[in-house]
Write an enzyme that holds these catalytic residues in place. Structure first.
Site, short mmCIF file in Angstrom:
data_model
loop_
_atom_site.label_atom_id
_atom_site.label_comp_id
_atom_site.label_asym_id
_atom_site.label_seq_id
_atom_site.Cartn_x
_atom_site.Cartn_y
_atom_site.Cartn_z
N GLY A 55 -21.42 68.26 -100.97
CA GLY A 55 -22.58 69.03 -100.50
C GLY A 55 -22.63 69.30 -99.01
O GLY A 55 -23.06 70.36 -98.58
N GLU A 109 -25.19 64.53 -93.93
CA GLU A 109 -25.50 64.68 -95.36
C GLU A 109 -26.36 65.92 -95.58
O GLU A 109 -27.22 66.23 -94.75
CB GLU A 109 -26.22 63.40 -95.84
CG GLU A 109 -26.69 63.36 -97.26
CD GLU A 109 -25.60 63.40 -98.33
OE1 GLU A 109 -24.77 64.33 -98.27
OE2 GLU A 109 -25.61 62.54 -99.23
N ASP A 110 -26.11 66.62 -96.65
CA ASP A 110 -26.92 67.82 -96.94
C ASP A 110 -28.34 67.46 -97.30
O ASP A 110 -29.30 68.06 -96.83
CB ASP A 110 -26.26 68.67 -98.05
CG ASP A 110 -25.88 67.85 -99.28
OD1 ASP A 110 -25.99 66.62 -99.23
OD2 ASP A 110 -25.47 68.45 -100.28
N ASP A 113 -31.97 61.99 -101.05
CA ASP A 113 -32.92 61.95 -102.17
C ASP A 113 -33.38 60.49 -102.32
O ASP A 113 -34.28 60.05 -101.61
CB ASP A 113 -32.18 62.50 -103.40
CG ASP A 113 -33.03 62.66 -104.63
OD1 ASP A 113 -34.25 62.44 -104.56
OD2 ASP A 113 -32.49 63.01 -105.69
N LYS A 141 -35.87 64.27 -99.12
CA LYS A 141 -36.93 64.19 -100.13
C LYS A 141 -37.65 62.85 -99.97
O LYS A 141 -37.32 61.86 -100.64
CB LYS A 141 -36.34 64.29 -101.54
CG LYS A 141 -35.74 65.62 -101.88
CD LYS A 141 -35.33 65.61 -103.36
CE LYS A 141 -34.53 66.83 -103.71
NZ LYS A 141 -33.96 66.76 -105.07
N PHE A 162 -35.95 70.38 -106.94
CA PHE A 162 -34.51 70.49 -107.08
C PHE A 162 -34.09 71.80 -106.44
O PHE A 162 -34.62 72.86 -106.78
CB PHE A 162 -34.06 70.44 -108.55
CG PHE A 162 -32.58 70.34 -108.64
CD1 PHE A 162 -31.94 69.12 -108.50
CD2 PHE A 162 -31.80 71.48 -108.81
CE1 PHE A 162 -30.54 69.04 -108.53
CE2 PHE A 162 -30.42 71.41 -108.84
CZ PHE A 162 -29.79 70.18 -108.70
N VAL A 163 -33.18 71.72 -105.48
CA VAL A 163 -32.79 72.91 -104.71
C VAL A 163 -31.29 73.16 -104.79
O VAL A 163 -30.51 72.22 -104.98
CB VAL A 163 -33.22 72.77 -103.22
CG1 VAL A 163 -34.73 72.96 -103.08
CG2 VAL A 163 -32.82 71.43 -102.61
N ASP A 169 -25.68 72.01 -105.02
CA ASP A 169 -25.27 72.64 -106.28
C ASP A 169 -26.15 72.23 -107.44
O ASP A 169 -26.86 71.22 -107.40
CB ASP A 169 -23.83 72.22 -106.61
CG ASP A 169 -23.76 70.75 -107.05
OD1 ASP A 169 -24.26 69.88 -106.30
OD2 ASP A 169 -23.25 70.49 -108.14
N ARG A 175 -23.53 76.37 -104.60
CA ARG A 175 -23.33 75.83 -103.25
C ARG A 175 -23.15 76.92 -102.20
O ARG A 175 -23.43 76.72 -101.03
CB ARG A 175 -22.05 74.98 -103.18
CG ARG A 175 -22.11 73.70 -103.95
CD ARG A 175 -20.89 72.84 -103.57
NE ARG A 175 -20.65 71.79 -104.53
CZ ARG A 175 -21.28 70.63 -104.57
NH1 ARG A 175 -22.22 70.37 -103.70
NH2 ARG A 175 -20.98 69.73 -105.47
P1 IMP Z 1 -29.18 60.22 -103.15
O1 IMP Z 1 -28.03 59.25 -103.25
O2 IMP Z 1 -30.17 60.00 -104.29
O3 IMP Z 1 -29.87 60.22 -101.80
O4 IMP Z 1 -28.62 61.64 -103.45
C1 IMP Z 1 -27.88 62.33 -102.54
C2 IMP Z 1 -27.01 63.37 -103.21
O5 IMP Z 1 -27.61 63.88 -104.39
C3 IMP Z 1 -26.84 64.55 -102.30
O6 IMP Z 1 -25.69 64.43 -101.52
C4 IMP Z 1 -26.72 65.70 -103.26
O7 IMP Z 1 -25.37 65.86 -103.63
C5 IMP Z 1 -27.48 65.26 -104.48
N1 IMP Z 1 -28.82 65.88 -104.53
C6 IMP Z 1 -30.01 65.30 -104.30
N2 IMP Z 1 -31.02 66.17 -104.45
C7 IMP Z 1 -30.45 67.34 -104.79
C8 IMP Z 1 -30.98 68.66 -105.07
O8 IMP Z 1 -32.19 68.94 -105.03
N3 IMP Z 1 -30.06 69.62 -105.35
C9 IMP Z 1 -28.72 69.38 -105.39
N4 IMP Z 1 -28.19 68.18 -105.14
C10 IMP Z 1 -29.05 67.16 -104.84
#
Ligand code: IMP
Length: 188
Positions: A55, A109-110, A113, A141, A162-163, A169, A175
């Site tokens: 991402g 990081e993109d 979450d 988020k 969700f984006v 993606d 993407r």
């Molecule tokens: P985390 O480990 O829960 O913080 O998730 C991080 C990863 O989840 C990011 O690098 C994204 O690849 C993916 N992700 C989280 N939210 C979204 C979303 O809304 N759209 C697409 N990918 C997401």
């Protein structure tokens, strides 16, 4: 076709509809603002950016091209997200192959979450003894965040949407959109 625009300008990515959330001009402003802060904080240093694939490839490349400070760039890759759900089952696919010891690391990081992906990376980095580690993310988020690390450079806090687009993606698709779109639950 994986992605298409319908007559209401919604985007269809695979089986879901998405509507515009953030335009590329605004994205650019946000990335410029992050770069400006990094330039101030890292003046005279050469940080090593660790972009988290897949991402963050777009955010990382935009961010480093807006910097005045010199930097180095590398990427790590974790798998943590399947479809619309975050998963805590993380496997590291590409390891840390740069010299980390004594370096100033900036994780790029993109989207953060749950925070689980970065928590894992922070944990993995410890053994390499970096001089410092900071985190730059484009989107955060906040409502979903379940870890306790500090995000030093946060572009934008978003609700639990969700984006897709700007590197993000839905099942591998979307993407490459320059703008960011949010899931449109009112579809059909
Ligand atoms: P985390 O480990 O829960 O913080 O998730 C991080 C990863 O989840 C990011 O690098 C994204 O690849 C993916 N992700 C989280 N939210 C979204 C979303 O809304 N759209 C697409 N990918 C997401």
């Amino acid at each position: 076709m994986v992605m298409s625009l319908d007559n209401t300008s919604r985007i269809k990515v695979r089986d879901k509809f998405f509507r515009l959330y953030l335009r590329k001009e605004k994205i650019d402003e946000i990335v410029c603002a992050i770069a400006g802060r990094i330039d101030v904080d890292y003046a005279g240093k050469t940080p090593l950016f660790l972009g988290i694939l897949n991402g963050a490839f777009i955010f990382t490349s935009d961010l480093v091209r807006k910097l005045q400070v010199q930097c180095e760039i590398s990427f790590v890759k974790y798998a943590s997200y399947h479809g619309l759900e975050s998963s805590e089952k993380i496997s590291r696919l590409i390891g840390l192959n740069e010299k980390i010891k004594g370096r100033d690391i900036i994780i790029a990081e993109d989207i953060v979450d749950t925070g689980f992906t970065i928590a894992n990376l922070l944990n993995d980095l410890k053994q390499y003894e970096p001089a410092s580690v900071s985190i730059a993310c484009f989107c955060f988020k906040k409502e979903s965040f379940r870890e306790d690390f500090k995000i030093n450079y946060c572009g934008l806090e978003i609700p639990n949407l969700f984006v897709v687009g700007y590197g993000l993606d839905y099942d591998g698709a979307g993407r490459n959109f320059p703008d960011i779109y949010q899931l449109d639950e009112s579809d059909v």
